[in-house]
Design a protein around this motif. Structure first.
Motif, PDB file in Angstrom:
ATOM      1  N   SER A 373      53.429  39.432  34.925  1.00  0.00           N
ATOM      2  CA  SER A 373      52.709  39.986  33.777  1.00  0.00           C
ATOM      3  C   SER A 373      51.346  39.332  33.586  1.00  0.00           C
ATOM      4  O   SER A 373      50.406  39.960  33.098  1.00  0.00           O
ATOM      5  CB  SER A 373      53.545  39.813  32.498  1.00  0.00           C
ATOM      6  N   ASN A 374      51.212  38.067  33.986  1.00  0.00           N
ATOM      7  CA  ASN A 374      49.941  37.366  33.826  1.00  0.00           C
ATOM      8  C   ASN A 374      49.113  37.336  35.102  1.00  0.00           C
ATOM      9  O   ASN A 374      48.134  36.601  35.192  1.00  0.00           O
ATOM     10  CB  ASN A 374      50.174  35.928  33.348  1.00  0.00           C
ATOM     11  N   MET A 375      49.523  38.096  36.108  1.00  0.00           N
ATOM     12  CA  MET A 375      48.685  38.228  37.304  1.00  0.00           C
ATOM     13  C   MET A 375      47.632  39.312  37.017  1.00  0.00           C
ATOM     14  O   MET A 375      47.960  40.471  36.752  1.00  0.00           O
ATOM     15  CB  MET A 375      49.546  38.614  38.506  1.00  0.00           C
ATOM     16  N   ILE A 376      46.375  38.936  37.043  1.00  0.00           N
ATOM     17  CA  ILE A 376      45.275  39.821  36.642  1.00  0.00           C
ATOM     18  C   ILE A 376      44.459  40.207  37.868  1.00  0.00           C
ATOM     19  O   ILE A 376      44.019  39.341  38.639  1.00  0.00           O
ATOM     20  CB  ILE A 376      44.365  39.128  35.605  1.00  0.00           C
ATOM     21  N   CYS A 377      44.257  41.500  38.055  1.00  0.00           N
ATOM     22  CA  CYS A 377      43.422  42.013  39.149  1.00  0.00           C
ATOM     23  C   CYS A 377      42.179  42.695  38.563  1.00  0.00           C
ATOM     24  O   CYS A 377      42.232  43.269  37.464  1.00  0.00           O
ATOM     25  CB  CYS A 377      44.199  43.017  40.015  1.00  0.00           C
ATOM     26  N   ASN A 378      41.079  42.667  39.307  1.00  0.00           N
ATOM     27  CA  ASN A 378      39.819  43.234  38.795  1.00  0.00           C
ATOM     28  C   ASN A 378      39.732  44.733  39.101  1.00  0.00           C
ATOM     29  O   ASN A 378      38.758  45.211  39.685  1.00  0.00           O
ATOM     30  CB  ASN A 378      38.615  42.485  39.383  1.00  0.00           C
ATOM     31  N   THR A 379      40.779  45.427  38.707  1.00  0.00           N
ATOM     32  CA  THR A 379      40.800  46.890  38.804  1.00  0.00           C
ATOM     33  C   THR A 379      41.802  47.426  37.792  1.00  0.00           C
ATOM     34  O   THR A 379      42.751  46.735  37.403  1.00  0.00           O
ATOM     35  CB  THR A 379      41.194  47.353  40.219  1.00  0.00           C
ATOM     36  N   LYS A 380      41.568  48.670  37.358  1.00  0.00           N
ATOM     37  CA  LYS A 380      42.486  49.346  36.438  1.00  0.00           C
ATOM     38  C   LYS A 380      43.324  50.390  37.154  1.00  0.00           C
ATOM     39  O   LYS A 380      44.019  51.178  36.500  1.00  0.00           O
ATOM     40  CB  LYS A 380      41.678  50.012  35.313  1.00  0.00           C
ATOM     41  N   GLN A 381      43.252  50.459  38.457  1.00  0.00           N
ATOM     42  CA  GLN A 381      44.012  51.452  39.220  1.00  0.00           C
ATOM     43  C   GLN A 381      45.515  51.247  38.983  1.00  0.00           C
ATOM     44  O   GLN A 381      46.045  50.174  39.241  1.00  0.00           O
ATOM     45  CB  GLN A 381      43.688  51.323  40.705  1.00  0.00           C
ATOM     46  N   PRO A 382      46.205  52.288  38.502  1.00  0.00           N
ATOM     47  CA  PRO A 382      47.655  52.139  38.258  1.00  0.00           C
ATOM     48  C   PRO A 382      48.406  51.812  39.545  1.00  0.00           C
ATOM     49  O   PRO A 382      48.198  52.435  40.587  1.00  0.00           O
ATOM     50  CB  PRO A 382      48.059  53.500  37.694  1.00  0.00           C
ATOM     51  N   GLY A 383      49.285  50.857  39.476  1.00  0.00           N
ATOM     52  CA  GLY A 383      50.126  50.476  40.601  1.00  0.00           C
ATOM     53  C   GLY A 383      49.519  49.454  41.529  1.00  0.00           C
ATOM     54  O   GLY A 383      50.235  48.891  42.380  1.00  0.00           O
ATOM     55  N   CYS A 384      48.211  49.211  41.418  1.00  0.00           N
ATOM     56  CA  CYS A 384      47.558  48.280  42.345  1.00  0.00           C
ATOM     57  C   CYS A 384      48.082  46.856  42.148  1.00  0.00           C
ATOM     58  O   CYS A 384      48.385  46.148  43.126  1.00  0.00           O
ATOM     59  CB  CYS A 384      46.042  48.324  42.160  1.00  0.00           C
TER      60      CYS A 384
END
Length: 585
Positions: A373-384
């Motif tokens: 839950s706290n892993m943050i990626c620099n994209t809003k693409q669902p499922g990425c």
């Protein structure tokens, strides 16, 4: 906070073998550390990262700033402090239990036929298992106090350099990927400061108690060593006396009867006759001085059903961990193994439970609780984010270590099944021997006694060695598997280009430094466990070879040197006076 009951049950056993100041130290540990940590401090730090707010929306900036500010959480830091500070005390407990077990076996040999020839007698314990802190035990006790002082001071200094002793409400941070120097705000800084100061005061009190106990033991030792010994003047009215146990009336009559019997036979002609009479003396005293209860060498009590502080702790904290599952069943099974294991096997069990299961449930589980839950990626693409997390961590570290503990314990449980089978078979054999004549008996029990104590030899030794070898193979397999799956360092930034990610994204893990600390810690514990297994193999091989050599030595080659106690010297003195009286007549 996981299950503290196991550690509580072990430390509860130490109280009966400690000084008064040591008992006070135990109460400080249980009341003001473990109970406060589980009942108060844990809930204050429960929202530590979710309540950490920075004035930016840059993905990953909060995770990086939190990890830079708190490389390890206060809660996990204090958990490690309690476990490490308690470890020297548990090592002393193991030494005390080993001494009790060894001297109880010594008493049994003294009461057995031929026991009078033994050159050693119990000097640390009495018949009830009460220990006198002197000699090697005093050295072990002082050593564990000095080690506790060093560990306590190191953790206090480490806490100062990691965080200081005040929780600052605002932290400036300029770590990448933050676009500028951002300001991050902690939740509940004042309340956390109160608990930080409280735990610091308790650590200092514990440190002072350890210093006081060291000086108390040194002063007691010096006072006992300088105490003047009373010298008696020997005369006709005050003859020389030898130290001997105090006899009751019935025992005195039995001893007098034996002395008269010896005088009438007049068979004291040399050292061998003296050994025979000492043997007769001990065999006659076996029925009068009472049976020496052999206290079982129970180093670990995994059922955690003990009285005292541990029960109070259990009722206060509700110590069943819902997140890590129930380890009680595995604990109860492995509790049965320790009485059928070697000394190194008992140490291996302590490493398994104190430094693996307890750390896993009390510290590491909480660190990985918010891993996805706290892993943050620099994209809003669902499922990425889900795909990238699954690619980086095919299995979570926590579940990997849980499987490692279960698989490594399985060979030991198979050995336990073989032991139970042998005990059951030989108990049936004893029942058959009682109901049939000697001519009908073909086999006799050779692995166990009437009390269910097992000797590791023959087929049991083969099963035990096989279980250790399988444990070694499994331990190496899991260490190599962990290396190829993740490595031994948690990387803060993970680069991922898997579908459905629109481009090569950057994902930031939560608490990478704290997770790296626990990864290295669990790796070190695995290597220690592996080393203990290898040492146990060499220990069993050397023990086996020494037994074979002892069987090949001829009995006539052994010189018998009888041990004359105070009683036998008194008898010899009486007989000398009796002989001199006859010669003058």
């Amino acid at each position: 906070m996981g299950d503290w009951g196991f550690l509580s049950s072990l430390l509860d056993k130490v109280q009966s073998h400690s000084t008064v100041i040591g008992k006070i130290w135990m109460s400080v540990l249980f009341l003001f550390r473990i109970m406060v940590l589980g009942a108060g401090a844990e809930s204050v730090w429960g929202d530590e990262q979710s309540g950490f707010i920075c004035n930016t929306q840059q993905p990953g900036c909060e995770n990086v700033c939190y990890d830079w500010t708190f490389p390890i959480s206060h809660i996990r830091f204090w958990v490690l402090q309690i476990i490490f500070v308690s470890t020297p005390t548990l090592v002393y407990l193991g030494h005390a239990m080993h001494v009790i077990h060894r001297e109880n076996k010594m008493r049994e040999r003294l009461l057995s036929p031929g026991g009078s020839r033994l050159l050693k007698v119990p000097k640390y314990t009495d018949d009830k298992g009460k220990v006198t802190i002197k000699g090697n035990l005093l050295g072990s006790y002082l050593t564990q106090l000095v080690v506790k002082i060093i560990i306590e001071a190191a953790f206090i200094i480490g806490q100062y350099y990691l965080y200081g002793f005040i929780m600052v409400p605002m932290f400036p941070c300029s770590k990448k990927p933050c676009p500028f120097t951002v300001e991050c705000y902690m939740s509940r800084p004042t309340e956390k400061t109160i608990f930080i100061i409280f735990m610091l005061v308790v650590a200092c009190v514990s440190l002072v108690l350890n210093f006081i106990e060291v000086f108390y033991l040194i002063c007691t030792r010096v006072r006992c060593g300088s105490r003047p010994k009373a010298h008696k003047i020997n005369s006709a009215e005050n003859p020389a006396s030898l130290l001997a146990p105090r006899w009751t009336t019935e025992e005195s009559l039995r001893q007098n009867k034996m002395n008269l019997e010896i005088e009438s036979n007049q068979s004291i002609g040399g050292s061998l006759d003296g050994a025979k009479d000492e043997k007769r003396l001990l065999s006659s005293l076996q029925g009068t001085t009472g049976r020496f209860d052999s206290l079982p060498c129970v180093f670990f009590s995994f059922s955690c059903r003990v009285s005292g502080w541990s029960e109070c702790l259990k009722r206060s904290l509700n110590l069943r961990s819902a997140t890590m599952g129930e380890w009680g069943f595995l604990s109860s099974l492995l509790d049965k193994v320790q009485s059928h294991s070697s000394v190194i096997g008992k140490v291996w069990l302590s490493v398994l439970f104190i430094f693996r299961i307890m750390i896993l449930g009390a510290g590491a589980d909480k660190v990985w609780g918010d891993e996805q839950s706290n892993m943050i990626c620099n994209t809003k693409q669902p499922g990425c984010k889900n795909v990238c997390y699954d690619y980086a961590f095919p299995i979570s570290h926590i579940r990997f270590w849980a499987l490692q503990i279960i698989f490594v314990s399985t060979p030991t449980l198979i050995y336990l099944g073989h032991v139970f089978h042998v005990i059951h078979k030989e108990n049936k054999m004893r029942v058959y021997m009682q109901t049939h004549s000697r001519s009908e008996i073909v086999k006799v029990p050779k692995y166990s006694d009437e009390k269910g104590h097992v000797q590791i030899k023959g087929n049991l030794l083969g099963t035990y060695m096989t279980s250790i070898l399988v444990r070694v193979a499994l331990e190496i397999g899991f260490i190599l598997g962990q290396y190829y799956l993740y490595g031994f360092i948690m990387i803060p930034k993970i680069v991922c280009s898997r579908a459905p990610c629109p481009f090569t994204v950057e994902c930031y893990m939560s608490r990478p430094t704290e997770k790296t600390i626990f990864i290295i810690f669990m790796l070190v514990v695995s290597c220690v466990s592996l080393l203990l297994n290898v040492l146990e193999i060499f220990y069993l091989v050397c023990l086996r070879s020494s037994r074979r050599k002892s069987k090949t030595v001829s009995p006539t080659a052994l010189a018998i040197h009888p041990r004359f106690t105070g009683d036998s010297l008194v008898k010899n003195e009486k007989l000398a006076l009796h002989d001199s009286g006859h010669s003058t007549a």
